[in-house]
Design an enzyme around this catalytic site. Structure first.
Site, PDB file in Angstrom:
ATOM      1  N   ASN A  52     -22.190  18.024 -20.429  1.00 18.57           N
ATOM      2  CA  ASN A  52     -22.227  16.595 -20.711  1.00 18.57           C
ATOM      3  C   ASN A  52     -23.476  16.286 -21.525  1.00 18.57           C
ATOM      4  OD1 ASN A  52     -19.894  15.964 -19.285  1.00 18.57           O
ATOM      5  ND2 ASN A  52     -20.991  15.547 -17.392  1.00 18.57           N
TER       6      ASN A  52
ATOM      7  N   ARG B 294     -15.322  19.003 -18.132  1.00 16.12           N
ATOM      8  CA  ARG B 294     -15.981  20.312 -18.220  1.00 16.12           C
ATOM      9  C   ARG B 294     -15.197  21.375 -17.456  1.00 16.12           C
ATOM     10  NH1 ARG B 294     -21.528  20.149 -16.085  1.00 16.12           N
ATOM     11  NH2 ARG B 294     -20.524  18.824 -14.563  1.00 16.12           N
TER      12      ARG B 294
END
Length: 93
Positions: free
Chosen positions: A39, A21
């Site tokens: 996620n 990320r």
């Protein structure tokens, strides 16, 4: 003015716990991309990227590689709607 596009990415493989990320957020800033990344509870990473067509293509290519520790096995790209002012890290869903 260049064409803008918005795409949804579903990224699979070893993509959690490897800084994916943050990697995507860094690339988004580098390419001037807006949207978000998070996620998923199934172990995948999901993102929406919005920006100039060439920049969106570039960040998709980055998502297919991922950060050094990642092992990307698949990236599913589909059209998405929405317009975003920033790029944000979202909580797991």
């Amino acid at each position: 003015m260049s064409e803008r596009k918005t795409r949804h990415l579903a990224i699979r493989g070893r993509v959690q716990g490897v800084g994916f990320r943050n990697y995507l957020a860094c690339k988004a800033q580098q390419f001037g991309i807006c949207g978000w990344v998070r996620n998923r509870t199934d172990g995948s990473v999901e993102a929406v990227v919005d920006g100039p067509a060439s920049a969106v293509d570039a960040i998709i290519a980055c998502a297919q590689r991922g950060p050094r520790a990642a092992q990307v096995t698949a990236v599913t790209v589909s059209d998405a709607l929405g317009s975003y002012a920033t790029f944000e890290l979202r909580s797991t869903e």
